[in-house]
Design an enzyme around this catalytic site. Structure first.
Site, mmCIF file in Angstrom:
data_model
loop_
_atom_site.group_PDB
_atom_site.id
_atom_site.type_symbol
_atom_site.label_atom_id
_atom_site.label_comp_id
_atom_site.label_asym_id
_atom_site.label_seq_id
_atom_site.Cartn_x
_atom_site.Cartn_y
_atom_site.Cartn_z
ATOM 1 N N ARG A 27 0.812 -1.209 0.000
ATOM 2 C CA ARG A 27 0.000 0.000 0.000
ATOM 3 C C ARG A 27 0.852 1.268 0.000
ATOM 4 O O ARG A 27 0.340 2.355 -0.253
ATOM 5 C CB ARG A 27 -0.902 0.025 1.252
ATOM 6 C CG ARG A 27 -1.982 -1.031 1.232
ATOM 7 C CD ARG A 27 -2.586 -1.228 2.601
ATOM 8 N NE ARG A 27 -3.433 -0.143 3.016
ATOM 9 C CZ ARG A 27 -4.759 -0.161 2.991
ATOM 10 N NH1 ARG A 27 -5.381 -1.224 2.538
ATOM 11 N NH2 ARG A 27 -5.463 0.858 3.402
ATOM 12 N N GLU A 484 -2.139 5.948 -20.255
ATOM 13 C CA GLU A 484 -1.842 4.922 -19.259
ATOM 14 C C GLU A 484 -0.370 4.495 -19.344
ATOM 15 O O GLU A 484 0.287 4.308 -18.326
ATOM 16 C CB GLU A 484 -2.801 3.733 -19.463
ATOM 17 C CG GLU A 484 -2.583 2.540 -18.572
ATOM 18 C CD GLU A 484 -2.671 2.831 -17.066
ATOM 19 O OE1 GLU A 484 -3.070 3.928 -16.686
ATOM 20 O OE2 GLU A 484 -2.301 1.935 -16.294
ATOM 21 N N LYS A 488 2.250 4.851 -16.293
ATOM 22 C CA LYS A 488 3.015 3.709 -15.761
ATOM 23 C C LYS A 488 4.498 4.046 -15.717
ATOM 24 O O LYS A 488 5.173 3.770 -14.748
ATOM 25 C CB LYS A 488 2.835 2.456 -16.643
ATOM 26 C CG LYS A 488 1.536 1.728 -16.556
ATOM 27 C CD LYS A 488 1.282 0.991 -15.281
ATOM 28 C CE LYS A 488 0.613 1.854 -14.270
ATOM 29 N NZ LYS A 488 -0.788 1.956 -14.254
ATOM 30 N N GLU A 491 5.278 6.764 -12.952
ATOM 31 C CA GLU A 491 5.110 6.416 -11.536
ATOM 32 C C GLU A 491 6.140 5.416 -11.024
ATOM 33 O O GLU A 491 6.497 5.469 -9.859
ATOM 34 C CB GLU A 491 3.676 5.984 -11.211
ATOM 35 C CG GLU A 491 3.214 4.714 -11.841
ATOM 36 C CD GLU A 491 1.741 4.428 -11.577
ATOM 37 O OE1 GLU A 491 1.209 4.884 -10.562
ATOM 38 O OE2 GLU A 491 1.122 3.738 -12.410
ATOM 39 N N HIS A 507 0.371 20.388 -32.214
ATOM 40 C CA HIS A 507 -0.140 21.608 -31.577
ATOM 41 C C HIS A 507 0.673 21.980 -30.342
ATOM 42 O O HIS A 507 0.197 22.737 -29.499
ATOM 43 C CB HIS A 507 -1.616 21.425 -31.198
ATOM 44 C CG HIS A 507 -2.486 21.194 -32.399
ATOM 45 N ND1 HIS A 507 -2.774 22.184 -33.299
ATOM 46 C CD2 HIS A 507 -3.089 20.076 -32.856
ATOM 47 C CE1 HIS A 507 -3.543 21.688 -34.269
ATOM 48 N NE2 HIS A 507 -3.739 20.392 -34.013
ATOM 49 N N LYS A 606 -1.169 2.683 -2.544
ATOM 50 C CA LYS A 606 -2.041 1.829 -3.348
ATOM 51 C C LYS A 606 -3.483 2.288 -3.277
ATOM 52 O O LYS A 606 -4.205 2.285 -4.247
ATOM 53 C CB LYS A 606 -1.927 0.378 -2.854
ATOM 54 C CG LYS A 606 -2.720 -0.615 -3.685
ATOM 55 C CD LYS A 606 -2.119 -0.768 -5.063
ATOM 56 C CE LYS A 606 -2.963 -1.600 -5.999
ATOM 57 N NZ LYS A 606 -2.642 -1.326 -7.395
HETATM 58 C C1 F6R Z 1 -1.775 4.039 -11.085
HETATM 59 C C2 F6R Z 1 -2.686 3.834 -9.994
HETATM 60 C C3 F6R Z 1 -3.514 4.981 -9.525
HETATM 61 C C4 F6R Z 1 -4.942 4.494 -9.229
HETATM 62 C C5 F6R Z 1 -5.764 5.628 -8.610
HETATM 63 C C6 F6R Z 1 -7.197 5.218 -8.380
HETATM 64 O O1 F6R Z 1 -1.071 2.877 -11.398
HETATM 65 O O2 F6R Z 1 -2.783 2.761 -9.456
HETATM 66 O O3 F6R Z 1 -3.511 6.006 -10.453
HETATM 67 O O4 F6R Z 1 -5.524 4.061 -10.419
HETATM 68 O O5 F6R Z 1 -5.196 6.003 -7.387
HETATM 69 O O6 F6R Z 1 -7.269 4.108 -7.546
HETATM 70 P P1 F6R Z 1 -8.570 3.186 -7.490
HETATM 71 O O7 F6R Z 1 -8.716 2.532 -8.817
HETATM 72 O O8 F6R Z 1 -8.301 2.229 -6.383
HETATM 73 O O9 F6R Z 1 -9.717 4.097 -7.205
#
Ligand code: F6R
Length: 611
Positions: A27, A484, A488, A491, A507, A606
């Protein structure tokens, strides 16, 4: 985000609490601590990871069959030994771990100071520990009553687990806005902020609802609300197995979860599509299908990767079912006084089901009369309970902080919904419908095929891992896939990356392109193909380095790009599920090459349960 573990029973608590903390590491956290009630309370806490905590505990005796533990992600006060949890009240009568934020902590602290309390940390949690103690001592009450009364004074969000050395056979857990699960064993109970620390010990759980307080001894569990009303205890069985929390032969959870996707997508589809008749049955939406069929507008609210899944959903629901869709960052939606009516359907997408902004957006929509639906991975999560109906993605627990299999599971659900609604609304004829169902059913196998190209993707990573910036370009469903891919990369490798619709490059972002700039292009074989080829030429003309994801058998881009990864041909409606896989692997390899902590990237959590 912070994690809580608690144990009361007949076994030694320390190893169980410690293992729970290890399982919660995914987490994200910056300090950790445990408190075990033996003949006296033993509390150890330190800045740094769980391993550091273990070293801090050393060989000192920590025996006792009641214990609580915590991984902290700093909010009030920076990461430090003293700010780490558990917090012990001034007179040592209350020991507490806490997730969430006590918003009126300054006011409460001031009042307690006037009554002689002093504080060692900068945390809101220590204030709560002292408040409970103050009520406990001066009210001459038992611990559960003191906790309950203290919580009536609190404004904010909390999940807490608390014990008192004065009552060493009782543990109290309470929840408001921050999830808590109680695991029910044989003569023992577990408490945790999610099911991960509990899985493997028991499958029987009680999900605490908002405002509920659990009073635990090793032989009893009682539930009350904040007004002291007794509540029924509803035990559910969860089927998440420990297999998900074992790394197996993989070096990181993220890689394991990328490789799980053929199975996780199949799990998302399982029982929802009848291969022979092509019938789609989404049980969780059954009660609201007429509303969805007649929908005038769907508003999708989500954050981060889930927001990207929502953007793919917009293409699909508009393209296949012809329903107007708006996709909103949950955090913006809730603060901009949105126009919502009882005709609207608001669909929240969230892996964890606990994201504070998404939950708040949902509550706002509900208060304004919209029909609220959810797509969540975590069974029994707050969002799944806050919505009228919804769909579980069944991807299994996602441990790596960077979301991978949850994204493909969310997109799979959205694709199912779009195909089903397209049929119900007459936007798809029977031939188109059957073709799309077949295309979706073929996805797990096609993902497996892409995974065999791992070495090729690793080679590309080797070519670009030293870059300082990267650009991701795509059109149609590949635009959110580009977003996305860029998310990835940034992060987990801390390389600055941006995703753009390919045509937008000219642009502005084109100014960034030089011989040091890797440009990752995701190119489908649809009607925008020629335009994407032109975009690639524009990049090459400025000496940019092009790495492309192309359809098998493609030749033109293959000749232009520095390297290409081929993905199997598929209908444009399901291509996002394929195009994203090489991007997940690319960012993984880049991060590993840079020596980054892939599963626990810096500063990230997380489950983002603060606003
Ligand atoms: C990126 C990631 C975050 C989550 C975001 C929403 O890899 O994990 O951007 O997607 O914090 O989290 P959830 O889906 O749990 O609402």
């Amino acid at each position: 985000m912070c994690g809580i573990v608690g144990y009361i029973g007949r076994q030694e608590a320390y190893p169980i609490v410690l293992e729970g903390l290890r399982r919660l590491e995914y987490r994200g956290y910056d300090s950790a601590g445990v408190s075990i009630m033996g003949d006296v309370a033993h509390t150890y806490k330190s800045k740094g990871d769980v391993q550091h905590l273990v070293a801090h505990v050393g060989s000192q005796p920590v025996q006792g069959s009641l214990g609580i533990g915590h991984t902290r992600w700093a909010t009030h006060g920076g990461p430090s030994d003293v700010n780490a949890h558990p917090h012990t009240s001034m007179n040592g009568k209350v020991v507490l771990v806490h997730n969430g934020i006590i918003e009126n902590f300054a006011d409460l602290r001031g009042r307690l100071e006037k009554r002689g309390y002093s504080f060692h940390s900068e945390t809101d949690t220590e204030v709560l520990a002292n408040l409970i103690e103050y009520i406990y001592i001066y009210g001459k009450l038992d611990l559960p009553t003191a906790v309950r009364l203290a919580l009536t004074k609190v404004v904010g969000a909390y999940g807490i687990c608390v014990y008192s050395p004065e009552e060493p056979t009782t543990m109290v857990a309470a929840r408001l806005g921050s999830p808590l699960v109680v695991g029910v064993g044989d003569g023992e109970y577990y408490v945790a902020s999610d099911a991960t620390p509990i899985s493997g010990y028991t499958q029987n759980v009680v999900m605490l609802n908002e405002g509920e307080i659990a009073i635990l001894t090793r032989d009893s569990l009682a539930l009350k609300n904040i007004k002291n009303v007794d509540l029924p205890v509803e035990i559910k069985t969860i089927d998440w197995d420990v297999e998900y929390t074992d790394l197996g032969d993989f070096e990181h959870y993220m890689l394991k979860e990328i490789y799980e996707q053929p199975r996780s997508v199949a799990d998302t589809l399982r029982g929802r599509v009848h291969a022979a008749t092509h019938e789609i049955t989404i049980g969780g939406l059954f009660s609201v299908l007429p509303r969805l069929r007649d929908a005038k507008r769907i508003i999708i609210v989500a954050c981060g990767t889930s927001w990207h899944a929502g953007l793919v959903g917009e293409y699909l629901l508009e393209g296949l079912a012809r329903i107007p869709v708006e996709v909103e960052y949950a955090s913006e939606f809730r603060y901009r006084n949105p126009i919502i009516s009882s005709e609207d359907i608001v669909l929240a997408i969230s892996q964890s089901g606990e994201t504070a902004d998404t939950l708040a957006a949902l509550k706002l929509a509900k208060s304004q009369g919209a029909l609220t639906l959810g797509i969540c991975n975590v069974v029994g999560s707050s969002i799944s309970r806050e919505t009228v109906a919804g769909v579980y993605t069944h991807a299994g627990p996602e441990i790596g902080v960077a979301s991978t299999k949850a994204f493909t599971a969310q997109v799979t659900v959205l694709t199912l919904m779009a195909i089903k609604l397209g049929q119900m609304r007459g936007a798809l004829d029977s031939e188109q419908y059957a073709e799309l169902v077949d295309e979706l059913l073929a996805i797990p196998e096609k993902i497996a095929k892409i995974l065999t190209k791992n070495e090729k993707i690793k080679e590309i990573a080797r070519k670009c891992y030293k870059a300082k910036n990267a650009l991701y370009l795509g059109r149609g469903v590949f635009f959110p896939v580009a977003l996305e891919g860029a998310l990835k990369l940034k992060e987990i490798s801390y390389i600055h990356a941006e995703g753009y619709p390919a045509a937008e490059m000219k642009h502005g972002p084109i100014a960034l392109i030089d011989e040091n700039m890797p440009v990752v292009v995701i190119a489908g074989k649809d009607r925008s193909y020629e335009k994407v080829v032109s975009n690639i030429q524009e990049v090459l003309a400025r000496k940019g380095r092009v790495f492309a994801i192309v359809t098998e058998g493609e030749t033109e881009i293959n000749e232009m790009a520095e390297s290409c990864v081929e993905i199997p041909a598929a209908h444009a409606a399901v291509e996002a599920l394929l195009g994203v896989i090489p991007l997940q692997l690319l960012s993984y390899h880049v991060a590993v090459m840079l020596g980054c902590n892939v599963d626990r990237p810096r500063n990230l959590a997380k489950s983002v349960t603060v606003e």
